[in-house]
Design an enzyme around this catalytic site. Structure first.
Site, PDB file in Angstrom:
ATOM      1  N   ARG A  68      99.000  57.911  59.477  1.00  0.00           N
ATOM      2  CA  ARG A  68      99.109  56.840  60.470  1.00  0.00           C
ATOM      3  C   ARG A  68      98.625  57.336  61.821  1.00  0.00           C
ATOM      4  O   ARG A  68      98.453  58.536  62.045  1.00  0.00           O
ATOM      5  CB  ARG A  68     100.558  56.357  60.580  1.00  0.00           C
ATOM      6  CG  ARG A  68     101.500  57.438  61.060  1.00  0.00           C
ATOM      7  CD  ARG A  68     102.848  56.917  61.499  1.00  0.00           C
ATOM      8  NE  ARG A  68     103.762  58.021  61.787  1.00  0.00           N
ATOM      9  CZ  ARG A  68     103.738  58.749  62.882  1.00  0.00           C
ATOM     10  NH1 ARG A  68     102.840  58.519  63.830  1.00  0.00           N
ATOM     11  NH2 ARG A  68     104.608  59.736  63.056  1.00  0.00           N
ATOM     12  N   THR A  73     107.436  61.238  64.894  1.00  0.00           N
ATOM     13  CA  THR A  73     108.616  60.397  65.027  1.00  0.00           C
ATOM     14  C   THR A  73     109.604  60.760  63.938  1.00  0.00           C
ATOM     15  O   THR A  73     109.323  61.589  63.067  1.00  0.00           O
ATOM     16  CB  THR A  73     108.265  58.899  64.999  1.00  0.00           C
ATOM     17  OG1 THR A  73     109.395  58.151  65.476  1.00  0.00           O
ATOM     18  CG2 THR A  73     107.918  58.427  63.601  1.00  0.00           C
ATOM     19  N   HIS A  75     112.441  59.161  61.068  1.00  0.00           N
ATOM     20  CA  HIS A  75     113.010  58.045  60.309  1.00  0.00           C
ATOM     21  C   HIS A  75     114.298  58.523  59.662  1.00  0.00           C
ATOM     22  O   HIS A  75     114.374  59.675  59.195  1.00  0.00           O
ATOM     23  CB  HIS A  75     112.053  57.578  59.215  1.00  0.00           C
ATOM     24  CG  HIS A  75     110.749  57.053  59.715  1.00  0.00           C
ATOM     25  ND1 HIS A  75     110.660  56.040  60.646  1.00  0.00           N
ATOM     26  CD2 HIS A  75     109.467  57.400  59.423  1.00  0.00           C
ATOM     27  CE1 HIS A  75     109.375  55.777  60.894  1.00  0.00           C
ATOM     28  NE2 HIS A  75     108.642  56.603  60.161  1.00  0.00           N
ATOM     29  N   LEU A 140     105.742  52.458  66.571  1.00  0.00           N
ATOM     30  CA  LEU A 140     104.821  51.887  65.595  1.00  0.00           C
ATOM     31  C   LEU A 140     103.602  52.775  65.451  1.00  0.00           C
ATOM     32  O   LEU A 140     103.211  53.506  66.361  1.00  0.00           O
ATOM     33  CB  LEU A 140     104.429  50.450  65.955  1.00  0.00           C
ATOM     34  CG  LEU A 140     103.563  50.189  67.187  1.00  0.00           C
ATOM     35  CD1 LEU A 140     102.094  50.187  66.825  1.00  0.00           C
ATOM     36  CD2 LEU A 140     103.933  48.848  67.801  1.00  0.00           C
ATOM     37  N   GLY A 141     103.046  52.713  64.266  1.00  0.00           N
ATOM     38  CA  GLY A 141     101.823  53.447  63.965  1.00  0.00           C
ATOM     39  C   GLY A 141     101.131  52.760  62.805  1.00  0.00           C
ATOM     40  O   GLY A 141     101.783  52.319  61.861  1.00  0.00           O
ATOM     41  N   GLY A 152     103.389  50.701  59.882  1.00  0.00           N
ATOM     42  CA  GLY A 152     103.987  49.565  60.569  1.00  0.00           C
ATOM     43  C   GLY A 152     104.906  49.963  61.695  1.00  0.00           C
ATOM     44  O   GLY A 152     104.549  50.776  62.550  1.00  0.00           O
ATOM     45  N   SER A 154     109.076  50.723  63.291  1.00  0.00           N
ATOM     46  CA  SER A 154     110.475  51.096  63.077  1.00  0.00           C
ATOM     47  C   SER A 154     111.294  50.652  64.278  1.00  0.00           C
ATOM     48  O   SER A 154     110.809  50.656  65.419  1.00  0.00           O
ATOM     49  CB  SER A 154     110.620  52.596  62.856  1.00  0.00           C
ATOM     50  OG  SER A 154     110.213  53.318  64.007  1.00  0.00           O
ATOM     51  N   CYS A 170     107.096  60.784  69.781  1.00  0.00           N
ATOM     52  CA  CYS A 170     105.754  60.239  70.022  1.00  0.00           C
ATOM     53  C   CYS A 170     104.936  61.123  70.956  1.00  0.00           C
ATOM     54  O   CYS A 170     103.992  60.654  71.603  1.00  0.00           O
ATOM     55  CB  CYS A 170     105.837  58.804  70.541  1.00  0.00           C
ATOM     56  SG  CYS A 170     106.788  57.715  69.462  1.00  0.00           S
TER      57      CYS A 170
END
EC number: 2.3.1.181
Length: 206
Positions: A68, A73, A75, A140-141, A152, A154, A170
């Site tokens: 991406r 980042t 998750h 987003l990415g 998409g 998060s 980021c």
């Protein structure tokens, strides 16, 4: 037209990423767009521009080199992730318009709960507060292949934010992060996910 919505539950990052690649490679001009709702076990992902120097320390969270856009980042459980598999050509959208639409969906969702948020020039995502009080709430990415997107957005909802302190989120040193729970939005991730999905449908297909 709207996107087909698939609720994948909690699944590891890499298999979903591979499935997105396969879906995008196989789709034809009439393949309907899809939104994949997912929650990931703890994982750091590095985008194509990602630099290992932004991983500040080892905290037992695996690192995946992703395709991406963007930097690093995190998750984890309690975070809503929606992957937007969209045919940009058919939608008549450029990449910047796609990014703006995703950001606007998050901004609109937060506004319905009385939370003001905004974009930040040169740093995709959605932020709350200003100046020293600014914090990122959504990242987003995207990856574009043959005019179609995958990856998409998060949105931090109700999660352990501690792993973010082990990275420069980021790529920005000292960037604070926040989540909807800490902004007074008393809704579980499942409810926020539904609302964000609806906001994305409106932003991209209205």
């Amino acid at each position: 037209m709207t996107a087909v919505v698939r609720a994948l539950g909690r699944v590891d990052y890499t298999p979903v990423w591979q499935d997105m690649q396969a879906f995008t490679a196989a789709r034809g001009p009439n393949t309907q767009d899809e939104f994949w709702q997912v929650e990931h076990p703890p994982v750091f992902t590095l985008g194509l521009a990602g630099k290992r120097e932004h991983l500040l320390r080892e905290v037992g969270v695996p690192v995946v080199d992703s395709d991406r856009g963007g930097q690093v980042t995190y998750h984890g459980p309690g975070q809503v992730v929606i992957y937007t598999l969209v045919d940009l050509k058919r939608a008549g959208l450029g990449v910047r318009e796609m990014v703006n639409s995703i950001e606007q969906a998050v901004i609109d969702l937060l506004a319905t709960h009385g939370v003001a948020s905004q974009r930040r020039a040169g740093a995709p995502g959605v932020y709350v507060g200003h100046g020293d009080d600014e914090a990122k709430i959504s990242a987003l990415g995207l990856r574009i292949r043959n005019g179609r997107t995958y990856h998409g957005v998060s949105l931090n909802v109700d999660m352990d934010l501690t792993p973010f302190t082990a990275i420069n989120p980021c790529g920005y040193s000292g960037l604070r992060v926040t989540q909807t729970r800490d902004l007074g939005i008393d809704l579980p991730p499942e409810a926020i996910c539904r609302q964000l999905t609806d906001a994305l449908q409106r932003a991209l297909y209205a």
